[in-house]
Write a protein that holds these residues in place. Structure first.
Motif, PDB file in Angstrom:
ATOM      1  N   GLY A 175      41.374  42.469  41.180  1.00 53.52           N
ATOM      2  CA  GLY A 175      41.799  42.860  39.861  1.00 53.52           C
ATOM      3  C   GLY A 175      41.608  41.549  39.024  1.00 53.52           C
ATOM      4  O   GLY A 175      41.768  40.655  39.464  1.00 53.52           O
TER       5      GLY A 175
ATOM      6  N   HIS B  37      47.123  43.683  31.914  1.00 52.12           N
ATOM      7  CA  HIS B  37      46.977  44.997  31.901  1.00 52.12           C
ATOM      8  C   HIS B  37      45.541  45.332  32.246  1.00 52.12           C
ATOM      9  O   HIS B  37      45.360  46.411  33.026  1.00 52.12           O
TER      10      HIS B  37
ATOM     11  N   GLU C 116      45.542  44.926  35.907  1.00 55.66           N
ATOM     12  CA  GLU C 116      46.359  45.878  36.772  1.00 55.66           C
ATOM     13  C   GLU C 116      45.665  47.163  36.892  1.00 55.66           C
ATOM     14  O   GLU C 116      45.862  47.719  37.902  1.00 55.66           O
ATOM     15  N   ARG C 117      44.848  47.286  35.856  1.00 60.24           N
ATOM     16  CA  ARG C 117      44.069  48.782  35.827  1.00 60.24           C
ATOM     17  C   ARG C 117      42.991  48.877  36.915  1.00 60.24           C
ATOM     18  O   ARG C 117      42.976  49.832  37.588  1.00 60.24           O
TER      19      ARG C 117
ATOM     20  N   ALA D  88      43.107  46.605  39.591  1.00 55.81           N
ATOM     21  CA  ALA D  88      43.494  46.901  40.683  1.00 55.81           C
ATOM     22  C   ALA D  88      44.459  47.854  41.383  1.00 55.81           C
ATOM     23  O   ALA D  88      44.719  48.060  42.442  1.00 55.81           O
ATOM     24  N   GLY D  89      44.741  48.482  40.343  1.00 56.56           N
ATOM     25  CA  GLY D  89      45.665  49.727  40.651  1.00 56.56           C
ATOM     26  C   GLY D  89      46.937  49.237  41.387  1.00 56.56           C
ATOM     27  O   GLY D  89      47.923  49.889  42.084  1.00 56.56           O
ATOM     28  N   VAL D  90      47.481  48.235  40.812  1.00 54.61           N
ATOM     29  CA  VAL D  90      48.870  47.652  41.249  1.00 54.61           C
ATOM     30  C   VAL D  90      49.734  46.945  39.904  1.00 54.61           C
ATOM     31  O   VAL D  90      49.107  46.764  38.854  1.00 54.61           O
ATOM     32  N   LYS D  91      51.009  47.001  40.268  1.00 52.11           N
ATOM     33  CA  LYS D  91      51.783  46.294  39.356  1.00 52.11           C
ATOM     34  C   LYS D  91      52.224  45.099  39.620  1.00 52.11           C
ATOM     35  O   LYS D  91      52.472  44.564  40.773  1.00 52.11           O
TER      36      LYS D  91
END
Length: 410
Positions: free
Chosen positions: A30, A59, A62-63, A65-68
């Motif tokens: 990410g 943000h 994160e989008r 990477a698909g992780v928080k």
């Protein structure tokens, strides 16, 4: 394991998210970069704008990477930084070999350097050990002797700027897992295995400041911050050509060169001046405006090394230029002429995943912060592990702390 690095700069904020495999390999999964408007010369001057830029950058990453992400390793730059190499000493009981407690005592004595009260220590990085005067020892544990000495490079930052940086990051909903000097972080991402065995000057040209770091066999031996960066080049162009800053930045990025001879002699730029007028500027003339400021930055970087370590040509074997400012065409040639040393442009190496996105000098610090986090968590593979470590977390036993420090040093 997911590790995130946050590079809060004067002109941009970058978040990089890395995924570390069990074997220590790093994939960048990410990345998010947004303009920064809340800092000046590496220091937060507007909390609200800085927080919002951090939030947007996070943000975006994160989008992708698909992780928080909840915690990050944050870079620290700016002219408020101070550094010194301090000495520590520990006496060893006769007939006993050097134990972890002895190393701890020597390092703690070096850490006790009397910085001004408005400074906070962020790094205590061992450089070299001596046992009974014998120099060049990297791991003294188990050796026989009666006198253990250590050189420790200390980096401190202004408490006020650090407090504002922490506040901006925390207001964005993040926990700060660690702080690292930007020049040190950049070195962790761009130095090659060969350069980790050499003495290397790293110059990280940012938007508002330039970070200077000298690595001796992979260990940080000198650090400094110069309050001049790419923004100043933009200002020079805007001032001399009488154009808006936005137009000066566009022209610099698209047509700029560090040397007039590297610009197209037949290219004439039509530049939008204030009031709607146009100016015809030959490309070599633009380079003549850019060159003096870059020379000044390189000169100040050299001066900081000359003062701390002696003549540059003797102190280092090679120069690595990185940061967004290093993308200026011809900068490596200008530096080579000015330093009389081998020079190259440094980009993050030894990563997988979004290589095409982060393989740029502008991402050196952010990727390096991920590597710093890997070292802090003990997940670096042996052949690429950074040779230094920030002070161990408080509350741990002495034996465990020393073991972790030495594991990440060697």
């Amino acid at each position: 394991m997911i590790i995130a690095g946050l590079d809060v700069g004067t002109t941009k904020v970058t978040t990089v998210i890395g995924e570390v495999a069990p074997d220590g390999e790093l994939d960048i999964i990410g990345e998010g970069t947004v303009p920064s408007q809340g800092l000046k010369r590496g220091v937060v001057v507007n909390l609200e704008k800085t927080t919002e830029a951090i939030r947007q950058s996070l943000h975006q990453a994160e989008r992708v990477a698909g992780v928080k992400v909840e915690g990050v390793y944050v870079g620290v730059g700016g002219s408020h930084l101070r550094s010194v190499t301090s000495q520590g000493l520990a006496a060893i009981r006769r007939g006993y070999s050097i134990a972890p407690q002895d190393v701890e005592r020597a390092i703690e004595q070096a850490r006790a350097y009397p910085f001004d009260a408005d400074l906070e220590l962020i790094h205590a990085l061992p450089l070299e050990f001596k046992v009974d005067g014998q120099e060049g020892i990297r791991d003294p544990l188990g050796m026989a002797g009666v006198r253990l000495e250590v050189q420790v490079h200390l980096v401190a930052a202004g408490r006020g700027p650090l407090a504002n940086l922490r506040r901006a990051v925390e207001d964005a909903g993040l926990t700060i897992l660690g702080l690292a000097y930007q020049g040190y972080a950049s070195g962790l991402s761009v130095l090659t295995p060969e350069e980790e065995t050499m003495n290397v000057l790293l110059v990280d040209l940012g938007g508002g400041t330039t970070s200077v770091a000298v690595f001796r066999q992979g260990r940080l031996a000198h650090s400094a911050a110069i309050p001049i960066g790419g923004e100043h080049v933009t200002h020079d162009i805007a001032q001399l050509l009488k154009i808006p800053a936005e137009e000066a930045e566009r022209v610099k990025r698209k047509y700029g060169a560090a040397l007039p001879e590297m610009a197209d002699p037949e290219l004439v730029l039509e530049i939008n001046q204030e009031g709607g007028a146009f100016a015809a500027v030959p490309a070599p003339e633009l380079a003549r405006i850019i060159r003096p400021r870059l020379r000044e930055i390189l000169h100040l970087a050299r001066a900081s090394v000359d003062e701390a370590l002696g003549p540059l040509e003797i102190a280092v074997n090679r120069v690595v230029l990185t940061g967004g400012g290093a993308m200026m065409r011809g900068l490596d040639t200008l530096a080579r002429n000015q330093y009389n040393l081998p020079v190259r442009i440094g980009k993050p190496t030894r990563v997988g995943g979004l290589v095409d996105v982060v393989a740029s000098p502008a991402h050196a610090a952010a990727v390096g912060l991920v590597r710093y986090g890997m070292a802090e968590r003990g997940t670096q593979p042996q052949d690429s592990r950074p040779r230094q470590r920030r002070e161990a977390p408080s509350g741990e036993g002495i034996w465990k702390r020393i073991k972790e420090i030495l594991n990440n040093l060697f």
